[in-house]
Scaffold this motif. Structure first.
Motif, PDB file in Angstrom:
ATOM      1  N   PRO A   1       0.804  -1.232   0.000  1.00 57.14           N
ATOM      2  CA  PRO A   1       0.000   0.000   0.000  1.00 57.14           C
ATOM      3  C   PRO A   1       0.836   1.281   0.000  1.00 57.14           C
ATOM      4  CG  PRO A   1      -0.102  -1.069   2.136  1.00 57.14           C
ATOM      5  CD  PRO A   1       0.579  -2.029   1.213  1.00 57.14           C
ATOM      6  N   ASP A   2       2.090   1.208   0.412  1.00 58.30           N
ATOM      7  CA  ASP A   2       2.939   2.401   0.411  1.00 58.30           C
ATOM      8  C   ASP A   2       3.515   2.691  -0.977  1.00 58.30           C
ATOM      9  OD1 ASP A   2       2.509   2.858   3.097  1.00 58.30           O
ATOM     10  OD2 ASP A   2       4.258   1.680   3.713  1.00 58.30           O
ATOM     11  N   LEU A   3       3.321   1.780  -1.900  1.00 57.55           N
ATOM     12  CA  LEU A   3       3.800   1.932  -3.270  1.00 57.55           C
ATOM     13  C   LEU A   3       2.642   2.395  -4.151  1.00 57.55           C
ATOM     14  CD1 LEU A   3       5.947   1.422  -5.540  1.00 57.55           C
ATOM     15  CD2 LEU A   3       5.133  -0.945  -5.579  1.00 57.55           C
ATOM     16  N   VAL A   4       2.758   3.552  -4.763  1.00 59.45           N
ATOM     17  CA  VAL A   4       1.713   4.041  -5.662  1.00 59.45           C
ATOM     18  C   VAL A   4       1.803   3.284  -6.978  1.00 59.45           C
ATOM     19  CG1 VAL A   4       0.811   6.029  -6.933  1.00 59.45           C
ATOM     20  CG2 VAL A   4       1.705   6.329  -4.609  1.00 59.45           C
ATOM     21  N   LYS A   5       0.675   2.761  -7.425  1.00 62.51           N
ATOM     22  CA  LYS A   5       0.605   2.095  -8.705  1.00 62.51           C
ATOM     23  C   LYS A   5       0.006   3.060  -9.722  1.00 62.51           C
ATOM     24  CE  LYS A   5      -0.304  -0.311  -5.700  1.00 62.51           C
ATOM     25  NZ  LYS A   5       0.127  -0.261  -4.258  1.00 62.51           N
ATOM     26  N   GLY A   6       0.737   3.355 -10.773  1.00 61.60           N
ATOM     27  CA  GLY A   6       0.261   4.252 -11.818  1.00 61.60           C
ATOM     28  C   GLY A   6       0.042   3.466 -13.093  1.00 61.60           C
ATOM     29  N   ILE A   7      -1.171   3.503 -13.626  1.00 64.16           N
ATOM     30  CA  ILE A   7      -1.486   2.780 -14.863  1.00 64.16           C
ATOM     31  C   ILE A   7      -2.169   3.750 -15.806  1.00 64.16           C
ATOM     32  CG2 ILE A   7      -2.670   0.808 -15.881  1.00 64.16           C
ATOM     33  CD1 ILE A   7      -2.634  -0.557 -13.174  1.00 64.16           C
ATOM     34  N   ILE A   8      -1.629   3.863 -17.010  1.00 64.85           N
ATOM     35  CA  ILE A   8      -2.152   4.841 -17.960  1.00 64.85           C
ATOM     36  C   ILE A   8      -2.536   4.158 -19.270  1.00 64.85           C
ATOM     37  CG2 ILE A   8       0.203   5.457 -18.654  1.00 64.85           C
ATOM     38  CD1 ILE A   8      -0.804   8.337 -19.132  1.00 64.85           C
ATOM     39  N   CYS A   9      -3.699   4.531 -19.788  1.00 62.28           N
ATOM     40  CA  CYS A   9      -4.138   4.102 -21.116  1.00 62.28           C
ATOM     41  C   CYS A   9      -4.229   2.571 -21.213  1.00 62.28           C
ATOM     42  CB  CYS A   9      -3.192   4.684 -22.155  1.00 62.28           C
ATOM     43  SG  CYS A   9      -3.704   4.527 -23.876  1.00 62.28           S
ATOM     44  N   HIS A  10      -3.534   1.977 -22.192  1.00 63.77           N
ATOM     45  CA  HIS A  10      -3.556   0.530 -22.391  1.00 63.77           C
ATOM     46  C   HIS A  10      -2.702  -0.215 -21.368  1.00 63.77           C
ATOM     47  CE1 HIS A  10      -5.394   1.578 -26.253  1.00 63.77           C
ATOM     48  NE2 HIS A  10      -5.703   0.303 -26.398  1.00 63.77           N
ATOM     49  N   GLY A  11      -2.092   0.496 -20.451  1.00 65.94           N
ATOM     50  CA  GLY A  11      -1.339  -0.162 -19.394  1.00 65.94           C
ATOM     51  C   GLY A  11      -2.205  -1.114 -18.583  1.00 65.94           C
ATOM     52  N   MET A  12      -3.524  -0.883 -18.589  1.00 64.61           N
ATOM     53  CA  MET A  12      -4.438  -1.733 -17.835  1.00 64.61           C
ATOM     54  C   MET A  12      -4.424  -3.174 -18.341  1.00 64.61           C
ATOM     55  SD  MET A  12      -6.329  -1.508 -15.157  1.00 64.61           S
ATOM     56  CE  MET A  12      -6.645   0.246 -14.946  1.00 64.61           C
ATOM     57  N   TRP A  13      -3.930  -3.388 -19.563  1.00 66.16           N
ATOM     58  CA  TRP A  13      -3.804  -4.750 -20.078  1.00 66.16           C
ATOM     59  C   TRP A  13      -2.987  -5.632 -19.139  1.00 66.16           C
ATOM     60  CZ3 TRP A  13      -2.491  -3.278 -25.791  1.00 66.16           C
ATOM     61  CH2 TRP A  13      -3.647  -3.375 -26.590  1.00 66.16           C
ATOM     62  N   LEU A  14      -1.980  -5.055 -18.499  1.00 64.95           N
ATOM     63  CA  LEU A  14      -1.104  -5.859 -17.651  1.00 64.95           C
ATOM     64  C   LEU A  14      -1.858  -6.430 -16.456  1.00 64.95           C
ATOM     65  CD1 LEU A  14       1.814  -6.845 -17.510  1.00 64.95           C
ATOM     66  CD2 LEU A  14       2.325  -4.881 -16.054  1.00 64.95           C
ATOM     67  N   ALA A  15      -2.906  -5.741 -16.024  1.00 60.37           N
ATOM     68  CA  ALA A  15      -3.690  -6.214 -14.882  1.00 60.37           C
ATOM     69  C   ALA A  15      -4.732  -7.256 -15.275  1.00 60.37           C
ATOM     70  CB  ALA A  15      -4.373  -5.034 -14.193  1.00 60.37           C
ATOM     71  N   SER A  16      -4.885  -7.514 -16.568  1.00 56.10           N
ATOM     72  CA  SER A  16      -5.976  -8.397 -16.995  1.00 56.10           C
ATOM     73  C   SER A  16      -5.841  -9.816 -16.456  1.00 56.10           C
ATOM     74  CB  SER A  16      -6.057  -8.430 -18.526  1.00 56.10           C
ATOM     75  OG  SER A  16      -4.868  -8.988 -19.078  1.00 56.10           O
ATOM     76  N   ALA A  17      -4.605 -10.273 -16.223  1.00 57.25           N
ATOM     77  CA  ALA A  17      -4.402 -11.627 -15.699  1.00 57.25           C
ATOM     78  C   ALA A  17      -4.513 -11.698 -14.179  1.00 57.25           C
ATOM     79  CB  ALA A  17      -3.037 -12.165 -16.147  1.00 57.25           C
ATOM     80  N   VAL A  18      -4.539 -10.525 -13.543  1.00 55.67           N
ATOM     81  CA  VAL A  18      -4.699 -10.460 -12.080  1.00 55.67           C
ATOM     82  C   VAL A  18      -5.800  -9.448 -11.764  1.00 55.67           C
ATOM     83  CG1 VAL A  18      -2.430 -11.270 -11.319  1.00 55.67           C
ATOM     84  CG2 VAL A  18      -2.694  -8.897 -12.059  1.00 55.67           C
TER      85      VAL A  18
END
Length: 200
Positions: free
Chosen positions: A120-137
Motif C-alpha cells: 500500500p505504500d507503493l503508488v501504482k500508476g497505470i495509464i491508457c492501455h497499461g491496464m492490459w497488464l492487470a488483466s491476468a490479475v
C-alpha cells in the motif's frame, strides 16, 4: 546511462519505476525521464531482460531507441519497496510485457504488478492501455475506481473495476489516466501525491 536528478527537489531521495518494452509512446516515456528528475526523483526503467545485461527497445511513433539495464525477473520484495511508485505506461508496453511462454504461469511483469498491489505504500500508476497488464490479475483492480483508454472500458468493467469518465482518477494507492496524451497531467498528479505522502 543513469538519469541525473536535481539534489534539492521535493522528491529528492524518491525512486520511481517505469516499465518499458518496444512500441512505447515516446512523448510519454521521455517526459517521465526528465519531469520526475526535475523534482529530484530517481527514475528507473525496468523490463524483462530475458537473460541479457540490457535490451534496447524502439518507440512506436518515431522508432526512437531506449536502452534498459534493470530487469524485473529477480526484483525482490525489498527492492520493490524501495520505490515510491511503479508506472505501467501507455502504448503496447503492457501487451508485450504480459506475454508468457508458459500459459499456466503469469508473465514476470504481471507477477510484479500483483506484488506491487500488495504494497500500500507503493503508488501504482497505470495509464491508457497499461491496464492490459492487470488483466491476468483482475483482483488487484476489482472494486477500484479507474479510467483507461476508451477501447478498454469493457475490459476494466469485466475485471470488476468501476470506470470513471475523467482524464485522471486517484483511488487510494492507484492512479490511472485515460491515454498516453494525458501523461503530463498524470505526472503532475503523481508528483503532488508523492510530495503529500512524504509530508506525512
Amino acid at each position: 546511462m543513469p538519469d541525473v536528478a536535481v539534489d534539492d527537489g521535493p522528491l529528492t531521495g524518491t525512486r520511481i519505476a517505469v516499465l518499458l518494452e518496444s512500441d512505447f509512446y515516446e512523448p510519454e516515456i521521455f517526459y517521465y525521464r526528465h519531469r520526475f528528475a526535475e523534482e529530484g526523483a530517481q527514475v528507473d526503467f525496468l523490463t524483462r531482460l530475458w537473460g541479457n545485461p540490457e535490451l534496447t527497445f524502439t518507440g512506436h511513433e518515431y522508432r526512437a531507441p531506449f536502452t534498459v539495464v534493470r530487469g524485473i525477473e529477480d526484483l525482490t520484495d525489498a527492492e520493490l519497496r524501495e520505490y515510491a511508485a511503479l508506472i505501467v505506461p501507455s502504448g503496447m508496453v503492457a501487451d508485450r510485457l504480459r506475454y508468457s511462454e508458459d500459459v499456466t504461469r503469469p508473465a514476470p511483469a504481471t507477477e510484479l504488478l500483483r506484488r506491487a498491489f500488495a504494497e500500500p505504500d507503493l503508488v501504482k500508476g497505470i495509464i491508457c492501455h497499461g491496464m492490459w497488464l492487470a488483466s491476468a490479475v483482475p483482483q488487484v483492480v476489482r472494486g477500484r475506481k479507474v479510467v483507461c483508454h476508451n477501447n478498454l472500458v469493457g475490459d476494466v468493467r469485466n475485471m470488476g473495476a468501476e470506470y470513471v469518465d475523467q482524464d485522471v482518477v486517484l483511488d487510494g494507492d492507484l492512479l490511472t489516466a485515460r491515454t498516453g496524451e494525458h501523461h503530463h497531467v498524470f505526472a503532475r498528479r503523481l508528483i503532488d501525491l508523492l510530495i503529500q505522502r512524504r509530508a506525512r
